[in-house]
Design an enzyme around this catalytic site. Structure first.
Site, PDB file in Angstrom:
ATOM      1  N   TYR A 136      48.867  49.376  65.684  1.00 58.26           N
ATOM      2  CA  TYR A 136      50.081  49.146  66.375  1.00 58.26           C
ATOM      3  C   TYR A 136      49.584  47.996  67.363  1.00 58.26           C
ATOM      4  O   TYR A 136      48.672  48.525  68.381  1.00 58.26           O
ATOM      5  CB  TYR A 136      50.464  50.194  67.177  1.00 58.26           C
ATOM      6  CG  TYR A 136      51.928  50.136  68.022  1.00 58.26           C
ATOM      7  CD1 TYR A 136      52.358  48.682  68.085  1.00 58.26           C
ATOM      8  CD2 TYR A 136      52.240  51.033  68.886  1.00 58.26           C
ATOM      9  CE1 TYR A 136      53.504  48.686  69.031  1.00 58.26           C
ATOM     10  CE2 TYR A 136      53.388  50.706  69.686  1.00 58.26           C
ATOM     11  CZ  TYR A 136      54.166  49.546  69.684  1.00 58.26           C
ATOM     12  OH  TYR A 136      55.114  49.352  70.457  1.00 58.26           O
ATOM     13  N   LYS A 164      51.327  47.138  62.521  1.00 57.15           N
ATOM     14  CA  LYS A 164      52.435  46.541  63.027  1.00 57.15           C
ATOM     15  C   LYS A 164      52.014  45.682  64.078  1.00 57.15           C
ATOM     16  O   LYS A 164      51.349  45.945  64.937  1.00 57.15           O
ATOM     17  CB  LYS A 164      53.409  47.657  63.799  1.00 57.15           C
ATOM     18  CG  LYS A 164      54.601  47.034  64.760  1.00 57.15           C
ATOM     19  CD  LYS A 164      55.127  48.055  65.178  1.00 57.15           C
ATOM     20  CE  LYS A 164      56.482  47.429  66.365  1.00 57.15           C
ATOM     21  NZ  LYS A 164      56.900  48.180  67.462  1.00 57.15           N
TER      22      LYS A 164
END
Length: 296
Positions: A136, A164
């Site tokens: 992330y 992500k």
């Protein structure tokens, strides 16, 4: 385990009017609305789920409830970050126990380590679990940037497969795609351009408000109907720009409420939008051509 692709929604966490308690009924209704819209993946307690303002007990309760509700209807991802490696591993193991098909993990995000320490963190979390990890990357909040070069190194670890990236930079997204890793675009204003740039998956907080349109955009793109997809994106973009340039979670929740959802307001200290901001949001949402509720 099959690949994760498509629209992933990091679900909003509804609270009661006081903001002190999770509204479990509203949470279940919101998850149902996303499933009814055909969302491919649901992620619990991401940034849009206000995980930083939840206790660990609350997070685990949400993971458990959402995991049970989603099972067999969509793919399920759990955000399991913590500042220490030990706590991240504990969170990730709990996520596995409630059926997570991938675990999303931030780099340590307060008084953080060197980038060698970030690498060490991910290596040890990955070794402790069997479930695929989604890195992330949101450097504007962590002050740690997982660059394409670092991601290429991380991909050598067996169950690190995805990232992500919420930096909001289309060049960065294309650099990450070029590593051969599996990239989720996390910048709301770049969803359609990222798909065009080779990104096959998105984690889209703003899709809490517009799940049907988000799924339709992806399906039009996947079918090669690019002119129709571009026209739909043009209608979606004003709201995405609003989200990205205002208090994000408050804006997404307000838009969701205006479009018929019931996710309430954010937990303090995040404040509701002002009347002037709500008027601006209504104008942005008007491009969708959908009726809006009288209050957010």
């Amino acid at each position: 385990m099959s690949d994760l692709k498509g629209i992933c929604v990091p679900i909003c966490t509804p609270f009661d009017k006081s903001g002190d308690r999770i509204d479990e009924g509203a949470l279940a209704a919101h998850v149902d609305s996303l499933l009814d819209a055909g969302v491919h993946i649901i992620l619990s307690c991401g940034g849009t789920g206000e995980f930083a303002y939840l206790t660990e007990e609350e997070r685990r309760r949400i993971h458990t409830l959402v995991g049970k509700q989603v099972r067999g209807k969509a793919r399920f991802v759990v955000q399991s970050s913590a500042i220490s490696t030990r706590d991240t591993i504990e969170n990730a193991k709990f996520a596995e126990s409630v059926g997570a098909e991938a675990i999303m993990v931030l780099p340590p995000y307060f008084e953080g380590p060197t980038m060698d320490g970030v690498m060490w963190h991910y290596e040890h979390v990955a070794r402790a679990i069997k479930t695929p990890i989604i890195i992330y990357n949101i450097p504007q909040h962590t002050n740690r940037d997982v660059t394409p070069e670092l991601f290429a190194r991380l991909l050598k670890i067996e169950n690190i497969q995805y990232i992500k990236d919420s930096k909001g930079d289309l060049t960065r997204i294309q650099q990450l795609v070029a590593t051969g890793g599996k990239v989720f675009n996390g910048g709301d204003t770049l969803m359609f351009p990222a798909l065009m740039g080779g990104c096959e998956r998105v984690i889209w907080g703003g899709a809490n408000a517009v799940p049907r349109e988000a799924v339709q955009l992806y399906e039009l793109f996947a079918a090669g109907k690019l002119a129709e997809a571009a026209a739909l994106w043009k209608r979606l973009l004003p709201a995405q720009i609003f989200f990205w340039t205002h208090d994000y979670n408050s804006a997404v929740k307000a838009a969701t409420n205006l479009l018929g959802g019931k996710v309430g307001i954010c937990r303090k200290p995040a404040l509701p939008l002002t009347d002037a901001e709500l008027a601006e949001l209504r104008q942005a949402l008007s491009a969708l051509g959908r009726p809006l509720a009288s209050a957010a």
